[in-house]
Design a protein around this motif. Structure first.
Motif, short mmCIF file in Angstrom:
data_model
loop_
_atom_site.label_atom_id
_atom_site.label_comp_id
_atom_site.label_asym_id
_atom_site.label_seq_id
_atom_site.Cartn_x
_atom_site.Cartn_y
_atom_site.Cartn_z
N UNK A 1 0.84 -1.20 0.00
CA UNK A 1 0.00 0.00 0.00
C UNK A 1 0.88 1.25 0.00
N UNK A 2 0.53 2.20 -0.86
CA UNK A 2 1.22 3.49 -0.81
C UNK A 2 0.19 4.59 -1.11
N UNK A 3 0.57 5.83 -0.82
CA UNK A 3 -0.35 6.94 -1.05
C UNK A 3 0.02 7.61 -2.37
N UNK A 4 -1.00 7.98 -3.12
CA UNK A 4 -0.77 8.72 -4.36
C UNK A 4 -0.86 10.22 -4.08
N UNK A 5 0.19 10.95 -4.45
CA UNK A 5 0.13 12.40 -4.30
C UNK A 5 -0.13 13.05 -5.66
N UNK A 6 -0.13 14.36 -5.68
CA UNK A 6 -0.48 15.09 -6.89
C UNK A 6 0.48 14.75 -8.05
N UNK A 7 1.80 14.67 -7.72
CA UNK A 7 2.77 14.33 -8.76
C UNK A 7 2.52 12.94 -9.33
N UNK A 8 2.23 11.98 -8.45
CA UNK A 8 1.94 10.61 -8.90
C UNK A 8 0.77 10.59 -9.87
N UNK A 9 -0.27 11.37 -9.50
CA UNK A 9 -1.49 11.38 -10.33
C UNK A 9 -1.21 12.03 -11.68
N UNK A 10 -0.41 13.08 -11.67
CA UNK A 10 -0.06 13.73 -12.95
C UNK A 10 0.73 12.77 -13.84
N UNK A 11 1.67 12.05 -13.24
CA UNK A 11 2.44 11.06 -14.01
C UNK A 11 1.52 9.96 -14.55
N UNK A 12 0.66 9.48 -13.66
CA UNK A 12 -0.26 8.39 -14.01
C UNK A 12 -1.13 8.81 -15.21
N UNK A 13 -1.67 10.02 -15.16
CA UNK A 13 -2.55 10.49 -16.23
C UNK A 13 -1.78 10.60 -17.54
N UNK A 14 -0.54 11.07 -17.47
CA UNK A 14 0.27 11.19 -18.68
C UNK A 14 0.55 9.81 -19.28
N UNK A 15 0.95 8.86 -18.43
CA UNK A 15 1.22 7.50 -18.91
C UNK A 15 -0.03 6.82 -19.44
N UNK A 16 -1.16 7.10 -18.79
CA UNK A 16 -2.43 6.49 -19.20
C UNK A 16 -2.83 6.94 -20.60
N UNK A 17 -2.39 8.13 -20.99
CA UNK A 17 -2.71 8.59 -22.35
C UNK A 17 -1.94 7.79 -23.39
N UNK A 18 -0.75 7.28 -23.02
CA UNK A 18 -0.03 6.38 -23.92
C UNK A 18 -0.82 5.07 -24.04
N UNK A 19 -1.22 4.51 -22.90
CA UNK A 19 -1.97 3.25 -22.89
C UNK A 19 -3.38 3.44 -23.47
N UNK A 20 -3.84 4.68 -23.55
CA UNK A 20 -5.17 4.98 -24.08
C UNK A 20 -5.25 4.80 -25.59
N UNK A 21 -4.09 4.68 -26.23
CA UNK A 21 -4.00 4.43 -27.69
C UNK A 21 -4.98 5.31 -28.46
#
Lengths: 364, 364
Positions: A1-21
């Motif tokens: 378990x870990x906590x997601x902070x604002x930076x994590x979420x920004x990274x996640x959203x950016x990476x998800x756009x790659x996986x979003x094809x």
């Protein structure tokens, strides 16, 4: 378990756009909503699949509809909660965790908003390892997990709970309701116990998206080759370099359908790539040869910044690079290909893994 | 409280076809289903509105869809139970009574099948005193009773529970689901406590339908004038006598829409009547003059046998009589006319009660 902070979420959203094809909705909107929710309700717990109890109840949260409409009709934030709570009331049970139905695009962060507001953790997994346009197209379906009871809600306060004999009927009913609701809706579905989910889900997909996003951010900061860094972290193949020559888009029956035409440059000078999409990119064709098809991922990146571009973001003249990325192994089974292979989408071709197609390309 | 036997149900179904004003589905099918259910599960209890407890829970059962499709796709009998049980599970309460949403056509007997199979009584009332094509068009709406939670089920085992902000949204969602389900579906809706129902419903409508049917049967047996007997028992007006010259029918968005053209005979020789319908007859026009409009009833009877004919049953050359019948007083209020008056159906005319229009006709 870990906590997601604002930076994590920004990274996640950016990476998800790659996986979003190309599809899955604009992750920027989902990121803004999730960051807002974290600021208002506190950080979000992310658990691995291994950490959740076998008897816990997990429900996916997502948006449904045409991404072209979603970008023009921003969610208020309550709709996702309304769908989730409708399902919780229906069960008469507390839902322990939420998770994304897809790790690509907007829906990678939709569950983060739900998690922050309801103070429940998000499970680090999804049902696709990417984005797909239709409800049944999740690994859950391969393991016999039903999409129903399926909650769907709009921004007015309307909602419905569907119970169907299979996940394809859920798609039919939910799609027409989505159109009635104004071409976007929020959903809560694929309720599963922890034990079954451990078999059925694609593990680690949120961390994977975050890793891709972090790679983009850090490589940009280091002024290094972002496209190459993304290719490496996704184990992908650079299949085309060129610029956008034409984009055709229609919103049909709740989907964004169309085709992007790219004119080649550098090694691909005088060659043309056509990428067809139904929300997500389905097939990439180099001149008359198919070089990537579903379920493998086709990502279009900005040639300089290395950032992913969705089909709504494509504009004439943009300089882009196309990556082919291998899909999760669960999709490469006969059952997986029946559900999300090229024939399901109406292409009369067999699926050939992108690494094999890429190797063949090098010999031509 | 009294028990309905096979003869009562046959009479009720016949009378309901008069109140069905051309729509509401073929009551013959509903009658067969109800008679079959009585033979299998025993007689059906019919209670008056006065007899039910103020705190009892009453739910309407009905079929939804285009009557043109319903006649070709017979219900198995389980679908109505499935919708009813879906709502019962949703409430987590036992439903005490069922009732018809409309006293016209097939839906007058749909709740009888549910009542017989589930061993609960039917309340002698409805929400229309006739048939209407859309979900919100019930007196319940005038009294603020919500159609939702609204259960809808098909013959495959698919179902949904809708919760909407008003009864018009229920209509939108339920109509598209009905189309997805193959243009017919079973529904359970308008849950109401006994106390509110006593204010909101049209009382005695099943007995009224039965009385009309019995009148037809007994007058036929006595070789007397059936048309005149029906006119008398319904307090109606004979507005046309002639034969069917043309019928146009289309199934559009889950409705049977069209127009019947009748060529006059006897007192109406050389005159023409046009009757437009959306499942039910909406407006009857004699040459260029409107002589009956919704919410008053327009019934087409066989000129000899005096039996009602639905729009699907109309054939070229049939000799018919058209009756105009006053609607229930609840529809003649400003709120009632807003919901089911001619303007709602797109006619740019004011409602004038049939008795006034008939009096005006006599002066022309």
């Amino acid at each position: 378990m870990r906590m997601l902070d604002v930076q994590n979420i920004q990274d996640l959203a950016m990476g998800a756009a790659v996986l979003g094809t190309g599809g899955g909705g604009d992750p920027y909107i989902g990121m803004l909503m999730a960051v807002q929710a974290v600021r208002e309700y506190g950080p979000i717990q992310l658990c691995t699949l291994d950490e959740i109890a076998d008897d816990s109840l997990v429900v996916s949260s997502a948006m449904m509809g045409a991404p072209t409409v979603i970008v023009e009709k921003l969610p208020k934030g309550d709709e996702a909660i309304q769908a989730f709570n409708a399902l919780q009331s229906y069960f008469g049970l507390r839902i322990d965790y939420t998770m994304p139905i897809e790790a690509g695009g907007l829906n990678s962060t939709t569950p983060l908003t739900v998690a922050a507001r309801l103070h429940i953790p998000v499970v680090d997994c999804d049902g696709m390892g990417r984005a797909f346009p239709e409800i049944p197209m999740v690994t859950h379906t391969l393991y016999g997990i039903s999409a129903t009871p399926f909650a769907i809600a709009d921004e007015r306060g309307n909602s419905a709970i569907l119970n169907t004999i299979d996940n394809h009927w859920t798609e039919t009913f939910a799609r027409t309701l989505t159109v009635d609701m104004g071409s976007t809706a929020h959903i809560a579905c694929y309720a599963a116990g922890g034990k079954r989910l451990k078999e059925a889900a694609v593990p680690g997909s949120l961390s994977y998206a975050e890793q891709i996003g972090r790679t983009i951010r850090e490589t940009q900061a280091a002024h290094a080759d972002v496209v190459e860094a993304v290719r490496e972290v996704t184990h992908g193949f650079l299949i085309f370099r060129g610029k956008v020559a034409d984009v055709q888009r229609r919103t049909v029956a709740g989907f964004a359908r169309g085709e992007a035409v790219l004119a080649g440059s550098d090694a691909h000078a005088n060659r043309q790539m056509r990428i067809q999409f139904q929300n997500e990119h389905l097939v990439a064709q180099l001149d008359d040869q198919i070089v990537v098809s579903v379920p493998d991922l086709i990502a279009i990146l900005d040639a300089e910044k290395g950032e992913p571009i969705t089909t709504e973001g494509l504009r004439y003249g943009y300089r882009v690079v196309v990556l082919g990325i291998p899909c999760h192994a669960k999709w490469r089974t006969p059952e997986g290909l029946k559900l999300v292979g090229p024939r399901y989408f109406g292409y009369d071709i067999d699926y050939v893994p992108v690494e094999q197609r890429y190797a063949a390309m090098q010999h031509n």
